[in-house]
Design a protein around this motif. Sequence first.
Motif, PDB file in Angstrom:
ATOM      1  N   THR A 197       8.238  -4.411  26.736  1.00 28.56           N
ATOM      2  CA  THR A 197       7.894  -3.096  26.189  1.00 28.56           C
ATOM      3  C   THR A 197       9.153  -2.259  25.969  1.00 28.56           C
ATOM      4  N   LYS A 198      10.063  -2.293  26.943  1.00 24.33           N
ATOM      5  CA  LYS A 198      11.325  -1.557  26.818  1.00 24.33           C
ATOM      6  C   LYS A 198      12.111  -2.025  25.598  1.00 24.33           C
ATOM      7  N   ALA A 199      12.175  -3.330  25.414  1.00 25.32           N
ATOM      8  CA  ALA A 199      12.950  -3.887  24.300  1.00 25.32           C
ATOM      9  C   ALA A 199      12.349  -3.522  22.955  1.00 25.32           C
ATOM     10  N   LEU A 200      11.039  -3.321  22.909  1.00 25.68           N
ATOM     11  CA  LEU A 200      10.358  -3.043  21.639  1.00 25.68           C
ATOM     12  C   LEU A 200      10.187  -1.556  21.348  1.00 25.68           C
ATOM     13  N   ALA A 201      10.478  -0.695  22.336  1.00 27.56           N
ATOM     14  CA  ALA A 201      10.310   0.747  22.144  1.00 27.56           C
ATOM     15  C   ALA A 201      11.393   1.277  21.213  1.00 27.56           C
ATOM     16  N   ALA A 202      10.984   1.652  19.996  1.00 25.11           N
ATOM     17  CA  ALA A 202      11.959   2.098  18.987  1.00 25.11           C
ATOM     18  C   ALA A 202      11.747   3.560  18.600  1.00 25.11           C
ATOM     19  N   THR A 203      10.518   3.958  18.380  1.00 20.42           N
ATOM     20  CA  THR A 203      10.247   5.325  17.926  1.00 20.42           C
ATOM     21  C   THR A 203      10.148   6.267  19.129  1.00 20.42           C
ATOM     22  N   GLU A 204      10.216   7.576  18.849  1.00 18.33           N
ATOM     23  CA  GLU A 204      10.095   8.566  19.913  1.00 18.33           C
ATOM     24  C   GLU A 204       8.724   8.478  20.591  1.00 18.33           C
ATOM     25  N   THR A 205       7.704   8.239  19.788  1.00 23.46           N
ATOM     26  CA  THR A 205       6.361   8.109  20.351  1.00 23.46           C
ATOM     27  C   THR A 205       6.281   6.926  21.300  1.00 23.46           C
ATOM     28  N   GLN A 206       6.863   5.802  20.892  1.00 25.48           N
ATOM     29  CA  GLN A 206       6.858   4.621  21.740  1.00 25.48           C
ATOM     30  C   GLN A 206       7.634   4.860  23.034  1.00 25.48           C
ATOM     31  N   LYS A 207       8.752   5.586  22.922  1.00 30.44           N
ATOM     32  CA  LYS A 207       9.557   5.873  24.113  1.00 30.44           C
ATOM     33  C   LYS A 207       8.809   6.787  25.082  1.00 30.44           C
ATOM     34  N   LYS A 208       8.027   7.712  24.542  1.00 33.71           N
ATOM     35  CA  LYS A 208       7.218   8.589  25.398  1.00 33.71           C
ATOM     36  C   LYS A 208       6.132   7.789  26.113  1.00 33.71           C
ATOM     37  N   ARG A 209       5.516   6.868  25.370  1.00 32.18           N
ATOM     38  CA  ARG A 209       4.480   6.035  25.980  1.00 32.18           C
ATOM     39  C   ARG A 209       5.080   5.120  27.055  1.00 32.18           C
ATOM     40  N   LEU A 210       6.290   4.649  26.816  1.00 32.12           N
ATOM     41  CA  LEU A 210       6.988   3.843  27.804  1.00 32.12           C
ATOM     42  C   LEU A 210       7.267   4.666  29.061  1.00 32.12           C
ATOM     43  N   ALA A 211       7.693   5.913  28.882  1.00 34.96           N
ATOM     44  CA  ALA A 211       7.975   6.784  30.029  1.00 34.96           C
ATOM     45  C   ALA A 211       6.708   7.030  30.846  1.00 34.96           C
TER      46      ALA A 211
END
Length: 472
Positions: free
Chosen positions: A437-451
Motif C-alpha cells: 500500500t505504501k509503495a502504491l500511494a501516489a495521490t494526496e487522497t491515497q496518502k491520507k487513506r494510508l495515514a
Amino acid sequence: MAALLIVLAPCQAWAMFGSITVADEKEMGKKFDNAIRAQMSFVDDPEVVSYVKGVVDRVAATLPPQPWTIQSAVVGQGSMNAFAIPGGYIYIFTGLILGVENEDELAAVISHELAHVTERHVAKRMDQMRFINIASIAGVLAGALIGANGGGTSTNAIGQAVATGAMAGAQSAFLMYTRENERDADEVGIVYLMKSGYNPDAMPKTFEIMQKQHWFMSGSDNVPTYLSTHPGLSERVAYLRDRIRRMPAEVVAREYNRDKFLRIQTLVRARMSGADTALAYYNSKPKTEMLCLDYAGKGIALDRLKRMSQAEHEFETALACGDNDPLVLREAGIFYFNKGDFAKAGPYLQKATIMNPRDAMSLFFVARLMAERKDYKSAISTMERVVREVPEDSEVRFHLGRIYGESGDLFEAHLQLTYAALYGRDKKNMQFHMDKTKALAATETQKKRLAQLQKAAGERFDKGAQGEKRSP
C-alpha cells in the motif's frame, strides 16, 4: 459474573494511592478489549450482533449518566455467561443465548452485569491497592476470564498463557466479586430490568436455569472453584422473589419477549453450536412444533455436516412456508451460493436485501454474486455498504480487497487486504500488504487513506494488545 484476576507489579507500576479514575477505567477497558479480541472468537453475523446490541442499549438507556458509551460484543463460546468490565464493555456468550428461554432472561443477565459497572465494583476493589499496572491488569483479567469461560482444555490453556505472560516478574492476587457485590448487582440490576420494560421475574428465573444446568457449580468443568463468583444462588432467588412480590401487579404481569429472541436463538444454535448437537435438537423437536426457520436451521446444521442433499431438502421445505421471511431467504441464498448455484442463490439474496436492507450478511453475498458476474462497479459499491455496517469484519475487507484487485485498482486492493489482516490479527500479512500500500500511494487522497490505515494499525497493535490471534 466472572472472577477478576488482578496483577500487582510494584517494579513497573505507578502509585494510584487509592484513587482509580474514570480515565484509568477507560484505559483498562480498552486494553482488556484488545486482549480478549486477540484470543477469542467473536460473532460477526450482523443479525445476531445488532439484536444483542439492541437489548444492551435498551437496558443501558435506564442507567444513570455514565462517563462512557456502553459497548457490546457477542463471544462465540458455549458457556452460559456474560461479563462487563470497567470502561463500559459488555460481552455476551452464545451459550447464554442458547441457555435462556426469552429476551427478558437475556436482559436480566445484562442488567446484572451492567450494575457491576455502574456500582464500580472492580474500581472500588482496586482502590484498596496502592500500586496498579493497568496493562498487566488487562492481560491477566483477560486470561482469567478466558480460562473461566472456556469450558474446554484448549481455551483454558489460552487463558493460562495470557495470564502467565501478564504476570511475568510480578506478584499476583485474586479479586473476586464478593457476596455483597453480587447482591448489589442483583438489587440494582433488577431496577434496570424493570425500567427497561422487561418482566423482573426473569432475573430469578435465569438464576434457577443456571442452577439446573450447573454452569456455575464449584468444581465444574466450566468454572474452576477459584473462579466461581456466584455464591448463594438459592438465597439470591429467594430475596429477589420477595422483592418482586412487592412490585406493582402490572409490572410482574408483563409478557415475555420471545419472537425475535427465538429467531436469533435459531441462528446461534444452527451456526454457532456443534453441528451434531444442533441437528439432534431439530430431530428431537416434534414436527407439529417446527417453524419455517427451524427447517432452515436444520438445513444449516446438515450443510455444516456436508450432508448436502438432505440440507437442500430442508431449505426447500423452509422456503415452501417461509418465502417471505428474509432470514429464511438469506440462509437459503447462502446455501445455494456456497454450493455454486449462483442462479438459484441470486433471487433469494436479492429478495432478502429488499425486505431487510440493513442485513449486511445478505448484502455481502449479493456483492460477491456481482463480482462473479464481473460487475465490479456494483460489487464494490455494495461491499462498501457492508463495510459501513461492519467496518472491522476481516472477511468483508478481504473480499472487498479481492474485488478491487480484480477490477485493477491495486492500491485499494492492498489497502483493504491490510485492513483484513489487521482485523484478523495477522501481523505478517498485514505488514506485507501495508508495504504494498505504501509503495502504491501516489495521490494526496491515497496518502491520507494510508495515514488512516497506519493509525488504525497502531491503535490495534498497541502496548495493550496481547499478541496475534491464535488458532482455536
